[in-house]
Design a protein around this motif. Structure first.
Motif, PDB file in Angstrom:
ATOM      1  N   THR A  67      -9.054  -0.944   3.736  1.00  0.00           N
ATOM      2  CA  THR A  67      -8.703  -0.550   2.318  1.00  0.00           C
ATOM      3  C   THR A  67      -7.989   0.637   2.189  1.00  0.00           C
ATOM      4  O   THR A  67      -7.471   1.038   1.059  1.00  0.00           O
ATOM      5  CB  THR A  67      -9.946  -0.264   1.363  1.00  0.00           C
ATOM      6  N   THR A 123      -0.045  -2.897   8.884  1.00  0.00           N
ATOM      7  CA  THR A 123      -0.288  -2.184   7.578  1.00  0.00           C
ATOM      8  C   THR A 123      -1.057  -3.714   6.811  1.00  0.00           C
ATOM      9  O   THR A 123      -2.103  -3.725   6.137  1.00  0.00           O
ATOM     10  CB  THR A 123       0.405  -1.623   6.666  1.00  0.00           C
ATOM     11  N   ASN A 124      -0.001  -4.614   6.668  1.00  0.00           N
ATOM     12  CA  ASN A 124      -0.554  -5.928   5.789  1.00  0.00           C
ATOM     13  C   ASN A 124      -1.618  -6.575   6.515  1.00  0.00           C
ATOM     14  O   ASN A 124      -2.617  -6.979   5.985  1.00  0.00           O
ATOM     15  CB  ASN A 124       0.798  -6.675   5.453  1.00  0.00           C
ATOM     16  N   THR A 165      -5.026  -4.863   6.183  1.00  0.00           N
ATOM     17  CA  THR A 165      -5.395  -4.752   4.803  1.00  0.00           C
ATOM     18  C   THR A 165      -5.843  -6.251   4.524  1.00  0.00           C
ATOM     19  O   THR A 165      -6.972  -6.248   3.976  1.00  0.00           O
ATOM     20  CB  THR A 165      -4.164  -4.702   3.896  1.00  0.00           C
ATOM     21  N   GLY A 168       0.771  -1.281   0.000  1.00  0.00           N
ATOM     22  CA  GLY A 168       0.006   0.084   0.111  1.00  0.00           C
ATOM     23  C   GLY A 168       0.805   1.390  -0.092  1.00  0.00           C
ATOM     24  O   GLY A 168       2.054   1.374  -0.167  1.00  0.00           O
TER      25      GLY A 168
END
Length: 153
Positions: free
Chosen positions: A125, A116-117, A120, A39
């Protein structure tokens, strides 16, 4: 004889690793263990500007003892990533909107990349990583060294 070779090889690898650490410093070490993030990423000054303008929700995911030691970036919400209810609490912060832009910051970008991963994969999103973190990494000098404002309360 074989075990001696393995011992010497292991010692050589340890010395080589120490040399790389000494040459590149902590930032090289932390960048080696940081997950890749698919991202968006922001540097600390941009994250500060966006948080103050209401464009993102900045979340400091470090531990309470880390907040006490350095403070958090001005405008950041503190939410310890180790909490069992982390995702539920983040949803409360975003008003249940999993598409709301949320930037994560930690000490050196390792934990923020991992979270973050994870977020997600959990259906958020618009999670953004601040990879230089509060203390700096290979991505940049960090919030504190950049002289950005801190909330020490």
């Amino acid at each position: 004889m074989r075990s001696r070779r393995l011992f010497l090889l292991g010692g050589g690898l340890l010395i080589a690793g120490a040399g790389v650490y000494a040459a590149g410093g902590r930032n090289l070490f932390y960048s080696a263990i940081t997950e890749a993030v698919a991202g968006e990423q922001l540097d600390a000054p941009t994250a500060h500007d966006y948080a103050n303008a209401g464009r993102i929700t900045l979340v400091d995911i470090r531990r309470p003892d880390e907040w006490a030691k350095t403070g958090s970036g001005e405008g950041a919400v503190r939410l310890d990533m180790r909490r069992d209810d982390f995702i539920d609490e983040l949803k409360k912060i975003t008003g249940g909107e999993t598409s709301k832009p949320v930037a994560l910051i930690c000490a050196r970008g390792v934990r923020s990349a991992r979270m973050t991963n994870l977020l997600t994969k959990a259906g958020f999103t618009n999670i953004i990583d601040v990879p230089e973190g509060m203390l700096g990494s290979a991505a940049g000098p960090g919030w504190i060294k950049r002289g950005l404002p801190l909330d020490k309360s």
